[in-house]
Motif scaffolding. Structure first.
Motif, PDB file in Angstrom:
ATOM      1  N   ALA A   1     -57.986  11.427  -1.522  1.00  0.00           N
ATOM      2  CA  ALA A   1     -58.077  11.625  -0.074  1.00  0.00           C
ATOM      3  C   ALA A   1     -57.963  10.292   0.661  1.00  0.00           C
ATOM      4  CB  ALA A   1     -59.384  12.328   0.276  1.00  0.00           C
ATOM      5  N   MET A   2     -58.663   9.283   0.157  1.00  0.00           N
ATOM      6  CA  MET A   2     -58.619   7.967   0.795  1.00  0.00           C
ATOM      7  C   MET A   2     -57.215   7.379   0.736  1.00  0.00           C
ATOM      8  SD  MET A   2     -62.249   6.282  -0.400  1.00  0.00           S
ATOM      9  CE  MET A   2     -61.896   4.757   0.482  1.00  0.00           C
ATOM     10  N   MET A   3     -56.533   7.580  -0.389  1.00  0.00           N
ATOM     11  CA  MET A   3     -55.160   7.102  -0.500  1.00  0.00           C
ATOM     12  C   MET A   3     -54.260   7.808   0.505  1.00  0.00           C
ATOM     13  SD  MET A   3     -52.498   7.389  -3.738  1.00  0.00           S
ATOM     14  CE  MET A   3     -52.478   9.199  -3.655  1.00  0.00           C
TER      15      MET A   3
ATOM     16  N   VAL B   1     -52.554  15.996  -6.268  1.00  0.00           N
ATOM     17  CA  VAL B   1     -51.886  15.113  -5.305  1.00  0.00           C
ATOM     18  C   VAL B   1     -51.291  15.928  -4.160  1.00  0.00           C
ATOM     19  CG1 VAL B   1     -50.127  13.329  -5.011  1.00  0.00           C
ATOM     20  CG2 VAL B   1     -51.391  13.492  -7.166  1.00  0.00           C
ATOM     21  N   VAL B   2     -50.635  17.041  -4.470  1.00  0.00           N
ATOM     22  CA  VAL B   2     -50.089  17.909  -3.424  1.00  0.00           C
ATOM     23  C   VAL B   2     -51.202  18.385  -2.504  1.00  0.00           C
ATOM     24  CG1 VAL B   2     -48.978  20.143  -2.989  1.00  0.00           C
ATOM     25  CG2 VAL B   2     -48.103  18.643  -4.794  1.00  0.00           C
ATOM     26  N   LYS B   3     -52.300  18.836  -3.090  1.00  0.00           N
ATOM     27  CA  LYS B   3     -53.442  19.342  -2.314  1.00  0.00           C
ATOM     28  C   LYS B   3     -54.013  18.248  -1.411  1.00  0.00           C
ATOM     29  CE  LYS B   3     -57.790  21.876  -3.081  1.00  0.00           C
ATOM     30  NZ  LYS B   3     -58.792  20.903  -2.600  1.00  0.00           N
ATOM     31  N   ALA B   4     -54.187  17.043  -1.959  1.00  0.00           N
ATOM     32  CA  ALA B   4     -54.744  15.942  -1.175  1.00  0.00           C
ATOM     33  C   ALA B   4     -53.811  15.544  -0.042  1.00  0.00           C
ATOM     34  CB  ALA B   4     -55.032  14.747  -2.085  1.00  0.00           C
ATOM     35  N   CYS B   5     -52.517  15.537  -0.307  1.00  0.00           N
ATOM     36  CA  CYS B   5     -51.547  15.190   0.735  1.00  0.00           C
ATOM     37  C   CYS B   5     -51.624  16.180   1.897  1.00  0.00           C
ATOM     38  CB  CYS B   5     -50.136  15.159   0.164  1.00  0.00           C
ATOM     39  SG  CYS B   5     -49.754  13.683  -0.816  1.00  0.00           S
ATOM     40  N   ILE B   6     -51.638  17.462   1.579  1.00  0.00           N
ATOM     41  CA  ILE B   6     -51.669  18.483   2.631  1.00  0.00           C
ATOM     42  C   ILE B   6     -52.967  18.390   3.434  1.00  0.00           C
ATOM     43  CG2 ILE B   6     -51.759  20.968   3.056  1.00  0.00           C
ATOM     44  CD1 ILE B   6     -49.851  21.286   0.640  1.00  0.00           C
TER      45      ILE B   6
ATOM     46  N   ASN C   1     -54.839  15.886   3.949  1.00  0.00           N
ATOM     47  CA  ASN C   1     -55.015  14.622   4.656  1.00  0.00           C
ATOM     48  C   ASN C   1     -53.784  14.176   5.444  1.00  0.00           C
ATOM     49  OD1 ASN C   1     -57.813  13.515   3.650  1.00  0.00           O
ATOM     50  ND2 ASN C   1     -56.789  14.357   1.827  1.00  0.00           N
ATOM     51  N   GLY C   2     -52.821  15.088   5.593  1.00  0.00           N
ATOM     52  CA  GLY C   2     -51.706  14.847   6.497  1.00  0.00           C
ATOM     53  C   GLY C   2     -50.670  13.852   6.044  1.00  0.00           C
ATOM     54  N   ALA C   3     -50.489  13.698   4.730  1.00  0.00           N
ATOM     55  CA  ALA C   3     -49.465  12.798   4.209  1.00  0.00           C
ATOM     56  C   ALA C   3     -48.338  13.612   3.589  1.00  0.00           C
ATOM     57  CB  ALA C   3     -50.053  11.853   3.166  1.00  0.00           C
ATOM     58  N   HIS C   4     -47.103  13.234   3.859  1.00  0.00           N
ATOM     59  CA  HIS C   4     -45.972  13.890   3.204  1.00  0.00           C
ATOM     60  C   HIS C   4     -45.945  13.477   1.738  1.00  0.00           C
ATOM     61  CE1 HIS C   4     -44.800  14.907   7.221  1.00  0.00           C
ATOM     62  NE2 HIS C   4     -44.488  13.656   7.541  1.00  0.00           N
ATOM     63  N   CYS C   5     -45.408  14.356   0.882  1.00  0.00           N
ATOM     64  CA  CYS C   5     -45.416  14.112  -0.565  1.00  0.00           C
ATOM     65  C   CYS C   5     -44.016  14.294  -1.129  1.00  0.00           C
ATOM     66  CB  CYS C   5     -46.375  15.085  -1.257  1.00  0.00           C
ATOM     67  SG  CYS C   5     -46.517  14.849  -3.047  1.00  0.00           S
ATOM     68  N   ILE C   6     -43.560  13.306  -1.874  1.00  0.00           N
ATOM     69  CA  ILE C   6     -42.269  13.367  -2.558  1.00  0.00           C
ATOM     70  C   ILE C   6     -42.509  13.084  -4.034  1.00  0.00           C
ATOM     71  CG2 ILE C   6     -40.093  12.112  -2.893  1.00  0.00           C
ATOM     72  CD1 ILE C   6     -39.865  11.865   0.114  1.00  0.00           C
ATOM     73  N   ASP C   7     -41.923  13.904  -4.918  1.00  0.00           N
ATOM     74  CA  ASP C   7     -42.056  13.645  -6.351  1.00  0.00           C
ATOM     75  C   ASP C   7     -40.696  13.697  -7.020  1.00  0.00           C
ATOM     76  OD1 ASP C   7     -41.411  16.291  -7.406  1.00  0.00           O
ATOM     77  OD2 ASP C   7     -43.394  16.959  -6.799  1.00  0.00           O
ATOM     78  N   ILE C   8     -40.684  13.412  -8.316  1.00  0.00           N
ATOM     79  CA  ILE C   8     -39.445  13.411  -9.111  1.00  0.00           C
ATOM     80  C   ILE C   8     -39.579  14.400 -10.261  1.00  0.00           C
ATOM     81  CG2 ILE C   8     -38.553  11.145  -8.493  1.00  0.00           C
ATOM     82  CD1 ILE C   8     -40.093   9.969 -10.848  1.00  0.00           C
ATOM     83  N   CYS C   9     -40.261  15.494  -9.991  1.00  0.00           N
ATOM     84  CA  CYS C   9     -40.572  16.487 -11.023  1.00  0.00           C
ATOM     85  C   CYS C   9     -39.307  17.219 -11.475  1.00  0.00           C
ATOM     86  CB  CYS C   9     -41.589  17.490 -10.466  1.00  0.00           C
ATOM     87  SG  CYS C   9     -42.019  18.806 -11.609  1.00  0.00           S
ATOM     88  N   GLY C  10     -39.220  17.471 -12.776  1.00  0.00           N
ATOM     89  CA  GLY C  10     -38.156  18.287 -13.336  1.00  0.00           C
ATOM     90  C   GLY C  10     -38.698  19.521 -14.025  1.00  0.00           C
ATOM     91  N   GLU C  11     -39.856  20.008 -13.563  1.00  0.00           N
ATOM     92  CA  GLU C  11     -40.546  21.132 -14.201  1.00  0.00           C
ATOM     93  C   GLU C  11     -40.509  22.338 -13.269  1.00  0.00           C
ATOM     94  OE1 GLU C  11     -44.479  19.623 -15.333  1.00  0.00           O
ATOM     95  OE2 GLU C  11     -43.608  17.619 -15.208  1.00  0.00           O
ATOM     96  N   PRO C  12     -39.629  23.317 -13.513  1.00  0.00           N
ATOM     97  CA  PRO C  12     -39.482  24.443 -12.592  1.00  0.00           C
ATOM     98  C   PRO C  12     -40.777  25.202 -12.314  1.00  0.00           C
ATOM     99  CG  PRO C  12     -37.657  24.403 -14.131  1.00  0.00           C
ATOM    100  CD  PRO C  12     -38.631  23.368 -14.602  1.00  0.00           C
TER     101      PRO C  12
ATOM    102  N   GLY D   1     -48.241  20.631   9.103  1.00  0.00           N
ATOM    103  CA  GLY D   1     -47.106  19.805   9.469  1.00  0.00           C
ATOM    104  C   GLY D   1     -46.740  18.783   8.416  1.00  0.00           C
ATOM    105  N   VAL D   2     -46.973  19.128   7.150  1.00  0.00           N
ATOM    106  CA  VAL D   2     -46.737  18.223   6.022  1.00  0.00           C
ATOM    107  C   VAL D   2     -45.534  18.716   5.219  1.00  0.00           C
ATOM    108  CG1 VAL D   2     -47.658  17.482   3.786  1.00  0.00           C
ATOM    109  CG2 VAL D   2     -49.098  17.389   5.824  1.00  0.00           C
ATOM    110  N   TYR D   3     -44.674  17.781   4.824  1.00  0.00           N
ATOM    111  CA  TYR D   3     -43.551  18.117   3.953  1.00  0.00           C
ATOM    112  C   TYR D   3     -43.877  17.736   2.516  1.00  0.00           C
ATOM    113  CZ  TYR D   3     -40.712  18.883   8.098  1.00  0.00           C
ATOM    114  OH  TYR D   3     -40.219  19.372   9.280  1.00  0.00           O
ATOM    115  N   VAL D   4     -43.732  18.702   1.624  1.00  0.00           N
ATOM    116  CA  VAL D   4     -43.852  18.477   0.182  1.00  0.00           C
ATOM    117  C   VAL D   4     -42.466  18.747  -0.400  1.00  0.00           C
ATOM    118  CG1 VAL D   4     -44.960  19.183  -1.966  1.00  0.00           C
ATOM    119  CG2 VAL D   4     -46.275  19.173   0.169  1.00  0.00           C
ATOM    120  N   ILE D   5     -41.816  17.696  -0.879  1.00  0.00           N
ATOM    121  CA  ILE D   5     -40.430  17.820  -1.337  1.00  0.00           C
ATOM    122  C   ILE D   5     -40.366  17.378  -2.791  1.00  0.00           C
ATOM    123  CG2 ILE D   5     -38.024  17.256  -0.853  1.00  0.00           C
ATOM    124  CD1 ILE D   5     -38.965  16.341   1.948  1.00  0.00           C
TER     125      ILE D   5
END
Length: 428
Positions: free
Chosen positions: A87-89, A110-115, A117-128, A146-150
């Motif tokens: 959350a602090m991050m 990480v997705v949960k914490a981003c949403i 705490n209002g931070a957008h989240c981008i990952d490089i996941c290859g796991e469907p 208003g958060v983007y998780v991509i």
């Protein structure tokens, strides 16, 4: 740099910066923020160990001849097992680049914490399974905040997803079907993947039944088929297009592209494109080697002891395709990828209600070593695009594929400027 959360300390925070892939993302962000670059933003690194983060910055400073990295870049201690630290991050960053995998084990906090705490989240996941589950569980919550998780903003799956969109943009008419063929060219030392990618594949294959169940929960209606329905090719075949033996691509690209096509059809009324993905494996000797590795793999992922052995000895059981050490710098320098798209459809003014498609197009996405050179480039440029063009993204938040998120942005132009090249090969 335009952003709605400019009061935060950092535009970008790299979480998992001391991991194998994370260190290359650090290098790429540092290059983008150098005085020679047109992009300038504040950034920090985050991970479990302050000492390891310091070590990564010291190494990057030496590699890139940027001594200022040792003193100018802040270090944030955060751990996926500690909600408060996450959350602090997230409260300090506009965009979190999540490099901590396998994501099925470490991605959701990480997705949960981003949403939250209002931070957008981008990952490089290859796991469907992880990618689609995040959409099912968190899409509405992310929209509300208003958060983007991509997800999948690395080699899986920006070249495939944005490459197909590029093919659609270049096709004058209605594109109905596309096949893509991936080839990876290596130097005399060959190419090796890192252990983390190997682990993601192990647990992804062992849990394929859960993915089928998850997809039923979406309750999607079948997508309409424009033109002739295209059948998948066999499990092994010789491709005349690339003059190699080929197999279906087993990564997340087909899943990601189909999710993008569904989004564009349902939200923007675009005609959906049928998509099939394949990978070239080379000549007969390479095919036999891959067949043996695949046979071992499929047998051993079905029971817990087998999965344990696969994770303990990746080099042995993958016939050298993966290792705990990962590729050397020389191997990465000598490796590049080519992703070629063969599309067909109806030219402008042609009636697509009957008859065979009358136009064809061939496009290509080419770039450097896919896992640890192209992936950081794609991830960082996705983040820069999000920071600069947030108002061009769909709605006001949600969980999206790269194509769904960035279809109306300049991401392809940015990738072209950073060594991942999109081009039209032929059009008839």
């Amino acid at each position: 740099m335009a952003t709605e959360t400019s009061n935060r300390a950092y535009h970008i925070i790299i979480f998992g910066a001391s991991g194998f892939t994370g260190q290359f993302v650090v290098d790429e962000v540092a290059r983008c923020t150098s005085k020679r670059s047109t992009d300038s933003f504040k950034w920090a690194v985050a991970g479990r160990s302050w000492e390891r983060l310091e070590g990564v910055l010291n190494q990057a400073a030496e590699r890139l001849h940027m001594p200022q990295l040792r003193t100018d870049i802040e270090k944030i201690v955060a751990d996926v097992s500690n909600e408060e630290s996450l959350a602090m991050m997230c409260q300090q960053g506009v965009v979190i680049l999540n490099c901590v995998g396998p994501y099925r084990f470490y991605g959701e906090p990480v997705v949960k914490a981003c949403i939250e705490n209002g931070a957008h989240c981008i990952d490089i996941c290859g796991e469907p399974h992880f990618l689609e589950r995040m959409q099912l569980v968190y899409h509405s919550k992310a929209m509300d905040k208003g958060v983007y998780v991509i997800g999948s903003c690395g080699f899986d799956s920006i070249p495939a997803d944005m490459g197909l969109l590029y093919t659609q943009q270049q096709f004058k008419g209605t594109l109905t079907a596309v096949e893509s063929f991936l080839t990876v060219t290596t130097g005399p030392e060959g190419a090796v993947g890192h252990d983390a990618t190997w682990q993601s594949a192990i647990y992804g294959f062992s849990d394929s039944h859960a993915l089928r169940q998850l997809r039923r929960e979406f309750g999607h209606k079948p997508m309409p088929v424009v033109g002739a329905r295209v059948k998948m090719r066999g499990s092994v075949f010789f491709s005349k297009e690339i003059q190699q033996y080929s197999i279906p691509f087993m990564g997340s690209d087909p899943s990601v592209v189909k999710r993008t096509q569904r989004h564009l059809h349902e939200e923007e009324k675009h005609s959906p494109v049928q998509y099939s993905a394949y990978v070239g494996v080379g000549g007969l000797f390479s095919l036999v080697k891959l067949f043996c590795a695949g046979l071992f793999f499929r047998l051993m992922v079905t029971f817990s002891l087998g999965r344990k052995l696969l994770t303990m000895f990746p080099s042995f059981f993958s016939f050298g395709f993966f290792s705990q050490a990962g590729p050397t710098m020389k191997q990465m320098e000598d490796t590049y990828f080519s992703l070629t798209f063969f599309g067909e459809g109806y030219s402008e003014g042609q009636d697509n209600s009957h008859g065979r498609p009358n136009a064809k197009i061939c496009t290509r996405v080419m770039g450097p070593e896919p896992g640890y050179v192209a992936t950081p480039v794609a991830m960082v440029q996705a983040a820069v695009t999000l920071l600069n063009e947030v108002h061009s993204l769909p709605r006001r938040g949600g969980v999206y594929t790269p194509g769904a998120a960035f279809c109306n942005t300049g991401l392809i132009d940015r990738l072209n400027d950073h060594g991942i090249m999109f081009s039209v090969r032929s059009y008839s």
